[in-house]
Write an enzyme that holds these catalytic residues in place. Structure first.
Site, PDB file in Angstrom:
ATOM      1  N   GLU A 170     -41.733 -13.212  57.245  1.00  0.00           N
ATOM      2  CA  GLU A 170     -41.715 -14.265  56.547  1.00  0.00           C
ATOM      3  C   GLU A 170     -42.986 -14.747  55.638  1.00  0.00           C
ATOM      4  OE1 GLU A 170     -39.195 -17.222  58.632  1.00  0.00           O
ATOM      5  OE2 GLU A 170     -40.074 -18.893  57.602  1.00  0.00           O
ATOM      6  N   ARG A 195     -36.153 -17.665  64.862  1.00  0.00           N
ATOM      7  CA  ARG A 195     -37.399 -16.870  64.410  1.00  0.00           C
ATOM      8  C   ARG A 195     -36.898 -15.495  63.930  1.00  0.00           C
ATOM      9  NH1 ARG A 195     -38.901 -21.080  63.908  1.00  0.00           N
ATOM     10  NH2 ARG A 195     -41.086 -22.010  64.680  1.00  0.00           N
ATOM     11  N   HIS A 205     -35.736 -21.077  55.132  1.00  0.00           N
ATOM     12  CA  HIS A 205     -36.424 -21.621  56.380  1.00  0.00           C
ATOM     13  C   HIS A 205     -35.999 -23.154  55.953  1.00  0.00           C
ATOM     14  CE1 HIS A 205     -39.057 -21.219  60.006  1.00  0.00           C
ATOM     15  NE2 HIS A 205     -38.306 -22.399  60.319  1.00  0.00           N
TER      16      HIS A 205
HETATM   17  C1  8YV Z   1     -40.315 -26.268  61.218  1.00  0.00           C
HETATM   18  C2  8YV Z   1     -39.117 -24.751  62.689  1.00  0.00           C
HETATM   19  O1  8YV Z   1     -40.016 -26.948  60.114  1.00  0.00           O
HETATM   20  O2  8YV Z   1     -39.939 -26.341  64.237  1.00  0.00           O
HETATM   21  C3  8YV Z   1     -39.816 -25.348  63.904  1.00  0.00           C
HETATM   22  O3  8YV Z   1     -40.130 -24.526  64.994  1.00  0.00           O
HETATM   23  O4  8YV Z   1     -38.955 -23.522  62.816  1.00  0.00           O
HETATM   24  C4  8YV Z   1     -39.170 -25.429  61.446  1.00  0.00           C
HETATM   25  O5  8YV Z   1     -37.866 -26.014  61.387  1.00  0.00           O
HETATM   26  C5  8YV Z   1     -41.634 -25.511  61.115  1.00  0.00           C
HETATM   27  O6  8YV Z   1     -41.913 -24.584  62.378  1.00  0.00           O
HETATM   28  C6  8YV Z   1     -42.867 -26.400  60.693  1.00  0.00           C
HETATM   29  O7  8YV Z   1     -44.119 -26.112  61.448  1.00  0.00           O
END
Ligand code: 8YV
Length: 327
Positions: free
Chosen positions: A272, A243, A290
């Site tokens: 983001e 993150r 991302h």
């Molecule tokens: C997801 C991500 O695509 O799963 C996670 O926590 O960061 C990503 O890879 C995204 O969160 C979709 O909600």
């Protein structure tokens, strides 16, 4: 939600096979245009759905959740990270929250490795320069990068994804170090040849590369702040696929700009989708949008997990990936 099919609202476009299966199983409201919900639209969805299937782009804060209707029973998140959901507020409201761990581990680790290699070997920068006509033929000292083999990698967060990154990095001849809330088993340490550092500061001063793989919790906000980034050696390369706000982005950008850090590979950003303006002008950072879990296979598997969690809940079982309630 009694004898009729449960009403599920999905906030973003899911892969077609997932949406088709959801249509069969539930009364579902999809978002075919994929326009992210506004706060008002989220509030509206929370007042109508039995089950909400959100993503990272839906900030479900305490105020929004407090206003949810009594019909709402579950939040089945599409994604493993649940930092965009106020879990305490969800718990207080009596909601069940689930996520999609496991299925995105390998793809996310691939992106971490890709960014590590790219930042070290300047692939994307080389692509830009080639397209700009700067490649005038082989040159003995032009665009020299840094080796990854024989270097040390410090993994921050040795969970599923951190371990998958460590496995890959070990295959590239890197020496694995890690910092984690708790030490992993001796068997895992031996398999990965990994050295545990209880003291993150001490590890940072020792490694050549850093990969951020911990979840975003109140404890990990700005874990790599200006002070900790300054502990890194000037030749160090930082990769973040977790993150954005685990790293103090402005401090990272400033250090990359004035050579206090060699390079970085980022898949996530503090604000983001906005990227720190200074980063956009730097050649020594690779910026990915991302992409961690962004493969057809994984996004489909994530959708299937959303369905399995919802089905388990509706059948009166504990959803396999229940996050709230915790026990
Ligand atoms: C997801 C991500 O695509 O799963 C996670 O926590 O960061 C990503 O890879 C995204 O969160 C979709 O909600």
């Amino acid at each position: 939600m009694s004898d009729t099919k449960p009403f599920v609202i999905v906030t973003r476009k899911f892969p077609d096979p997932v949406e088709a299966r959801m249509r069969e199983l539930f009364t579902v409201e999809l978002n075919p245009d994929d326009t992210p919900f506004t706060r008002d639209q989220l509030a509206d969805a929370l007042s109508r759905a039995d089950i909400l299937a959100p993503t990272i782009t839906d900030k479900l804060d305490a105020d929004l959740l407090a206003g949810a209707g009594g019909q709402l029973k579950m939040i089945a998140n599409f994604g493993v990270g649940v930092d965009h959901i106020d879990l305490n507020a969800a718990h207080a409201k009596g909601l069940v929250v689930s996520n999609t761990p496991g299925v995105l581990t390998e793809d996310t680790a691939d992106i971490a490795m890709a960014l590590m290699l790219d930042a070290a070997r300047r692939v994307t920068e080389g692509d830009r320069r080639t397209r700009a006509g700067e490649f005038k033929g082989w040159h003995p000292v032009w665009m020299m990068g840094r080796s990854v083999h024989g270097k040390s990698l410090g993994v921050i967060g040795m969970g599923r994804i951190g371990q998958a990154v460590a496995r890959r990095a070990a295959g590239f001849g890197m020496d694995i170090h890690y910092h984690n809330r708790s030490r992993v088993s001796g068997a895992i340490e031996t398999t990965l040849g990994a050295t545990y550092w209880e003291d993150l500061d001490a590890m940072l001063g020792r490694v050549d590369f850093v990969s951020v793989n911990c979840p975003r919790t109140p404890t990990t906000y700005h874990l790599l702040d200006a002070r900790r980034l300054a502990l890194l050696q000037p030749h160090a390369i930082v990769v973040n696929t977790a993150r954005g706000d685990i790293i103090e982005e402005a401090a990272l950008a400033a250090m990359l700009a004035d050579g206090r850090l060699a390079a970085a590979g980022l898949d996530v950003y503090e604000f983001e989708p906005r990227v720190e303006a200074q980063l956009l002008g730097l050649d020594n950072v690779v910026l990915a949008p991302h992409l961690g879990s962004g493969t057809i296979e994984t996004r489909t598997a994530m959708g299937e997990k959303v369905i399995v969690n919802i089905k388990a809940f509706l059948d009166g079982h504990r959803p396999p990936d229940r996050v709230v309630p915790a026990e």
